[in-house]
Design a protein around this motif. Sequence first.
Motif, mmCIF file in Angstrom:
data_model
loop_
_atom_site.group_PDB
_atom_site.id
_atom_site.type_symbol
_atom_site.label_atom_id
_atom_site.label_comp_id
_atom_site.label_asym_id
_atom_site.label_seq_id
_atom_site.Cartn_x
_atom_site.Cartn_y
_atom_site.Cartn_z
ATOM 1 N N VAL A 298 27.800 36.877 15.402
ATOM 2 C CA VAL A 298 27.987 36.189 14.122
ATOM 3 C C VAL A 298 28.659 37.105 13.109
ATOM 4 N N THR A 299 29.606 36.562 12.372
ATOM 5 C CA THR A 299 30.158 37.214 11.185
ATOM 6 C C THR A 299 29.935 36.288 9.999
ATOM 7 N N ARG A 300 29.734 36.881 8.844
ATOM 8 C CA ARG A 300 29.425 36.083 7.649
ATOM 9 C C ARG A 300 30.206 36.585 6.436
ATOM 10 N N GLY A 301 30.397 35.690 5.483
ATOM 11 C CA GLY A 301 30.903 36.069 4.170
ATOM 12 C C GLY A 301 32.370 35.845 3.906
ATOM 13 N N GLY A 302 33.163 35.645 4.959
ATOM 14 C CA GLY A 302 34.592 35.471 4.726
ATOM 15 C C GLY A 302 35.244 36.768 4.264
ATOM 16 N N SER A 303 36.562 36.752 4.127
ATOM 17 C CA SER A 303 37.279 37.987 3.830
ATOM 18 C C SER A 303 38.440 37.755 2.880
ATOM 19 N N TRP A 304 39.180 38.824 2.646
ATOM 20 C CA TRP A 304 40.332 38.823 1.748
ATOM 21 C C TRP A 304 41.425 37.856 2.205
ATOM 22 N N LYS A 305 41.441 37.496 3.485
ATOM 23 C CA LYS A 305 42.497 36.628 4.010
ATOM 24 C C LYS A 305 42.070 35.169 4.120
ATOM 25 N N ASP A 306 40.800 34.857 3.754
ATOM 26 C CA ASP A 306 40.238 33.535 4.003
ATOM 27 C C ASP A 306 40.243 32.655 2.762
ATOM 28 N N ILE A 307 40.341 31.343 2.973
ATOM 29 C CA ILE A 307 40.238 30.390 1.884
ATOM 30 C C ILE A 307 38.780 30.243 1.460
ATOM 31 N N SER A 308 38.547 29.529 0.377
ATOM 32 C CA SER A 308 37.225 29.505 -0.251
ATOM 33 C C SER A 308 36.127 28.951 0.654
ATOM 34 N N PHE A 309 36.458 28.045 1.572
ATOM 35 C CA PHE A 309 35.420 27.491 2.459
ATOM 36 C C PHE A 309 34.712 28.584 3.243
ATOM 37 N N TYR A 310 35.460 29.604 3.667
ATOM 38 C CA TYR A 310 34.885 30.637 4.520
ATOM 39 C C TYR A 310 34.078 31.679 3.745
ATOM 40 N N ILE A 311 34.173 31.686 2.430
ATOM 41 C CA ILE A 311 33.364 32.634 1.664
ATOM 42 C C ILE A 311 32.097 31.972 1.112
ATOM 43 N N GLU A 312 31.821 30.729 1.511
ATOM 44 C CA GLU A 312 30.577 30.088 1.111
ATOM 45 C C GLU A 312 29.391 30.744 1.824
ATOM 46 N N THR A 313 28.239 30.708 1.196
ATOM 47 C CA THR A 313 27.055 31.371 1.743
ATOM 48 C C THR A 313 26.588 30.755 3.055
ATOM 49 N N GLY A 314 26.872 29.475 3.281
ATOM 50 C CA GLY A 314 26.374 28.798 4.476
ATOM 51 C C GLY A 314 27.373 28.685 5.600
ATOM 52 N N THR A 315 28.602 29.182 5.435
ATOM 53 C CA THR A 315 29.625 29.043 6.470
ATOM 54 C C THR A 315 29.435 30.077 7.567
ATOM 55 N N ARG A 316 29.435 29.626 8.809
ATOM 56 C CA ARG A 316 29.257 30.503 9.956
ATOM 57 C C ARG A 316 30.590 30.765 10.649
ATOM 58 N N SER A 317 30.719 31.968 11.186
ATOM 59 C CA SER A 317 31.872 32.299 12.000
ATOM 60 C C SER A 317 31.448 33.343 13.034
ATOM 61 N N TYR A 318 32.378 33.768 13.868
ATOM 62 C CA TYR A 318 32.021 34.743 14.906
ATOM 63 C C TYR A 318 33.251 35.516 15.336
#
Length: 345
Positions: A298-318
């Motif tokens: 799991v990765t969390r928090g989004g990054s400098w290259k991501d749109i706002s959806f990925y920096i939401e507290t509940g968005t999951r990625s990997y």
Amino acid sequence: MNKSFNSHLLIYLSLLTFASLQSCMFGGSRGDQGELVGVPDRESFEQTIPYGMTFVPSGTFHMGQADEDITSSKINLNKQITIGGFFMDDTEITNNEYRQFINNLLDASDTSSDWTEADIMATLYPDTTVWEKDFTYHMGDPMVRYYYMHPAFDDYPVVGVNWLAAKEFCEWRTSYLNAYRESEGQFPMPNFRLPSEAEWEYASRGGLDMAKYPWGGPYVRNGKGCSLANFKPGRGNYYDDGFQYTAPTASYFANGYGLYDMSGNVSEWCEDAFHPASYPVVWDLNPTYFDEMEERKVTRGGSWKDISFYIETGTRSYEYRDTARSYIGFRCAMTHLGRSSGFEF
């Protein structure tokens, strides 16, 4: 001296010895008067806040999406859970902090270390080429050359570090601190580790249950139009937040727990294996999804290259555990020992 006297003396001495042993066995000679009082003279332990960390108190929150599931993924449906108190780095691990880890291992590689210099450079040293490999037709060479080594980037989050290397950093940090504490005659501190996915999300909300962003939400700019995190505000627009790539840690306001950059800057590794259906499976107290066969983490928090959806507290990625990226870093956590209701500062 007759035999009768000797016999009585022997019996007397035997009884005296038994009484003495009985007294020792049942604690009378230790001043406990035969009561259950625990083992005496135990060394006390007071857990202090590790340098660079902040305390996240115990609590209950609703883990999962805090707004519309715009991707219809249905992998982060809400679930109420309880989290025990823990410490967390107030910023992502920086280039200069990670350099201390690398340099310490290199210094020890010729003597007592289990790591050879070749191993360190091959598996733990940040992969600076990610600045070129991650993007097509991108002039990443300046970042490859300077991002990790140049002092201009010392306070920027380290990237190019995979999940396995982040775990090794946590192990080294634990040994490094506790070796010093042992030399001072102190009890060891609990292990540094990657935060669980649940801990990360709970901490990111800063005490605001169902908060869309660490600052609450629902917007990504303040009343003056300034961005509240380092992310991608729009198509082809990376600079409106003030930084085209990563930003120095703590460049934006902290959340309610004193944590910086829980949204944006770099995504962060978590302990958990990734599975789309892990939420219904894990327990509702300190949940963590372990699966040694699952290479996705799991990765969390989004990054400098991501749109706002990925920096939401509940968005999951990997990402895969052996894969390093120019937009993934990490921070450490440590379990708090003692009262679960709060921490005495």
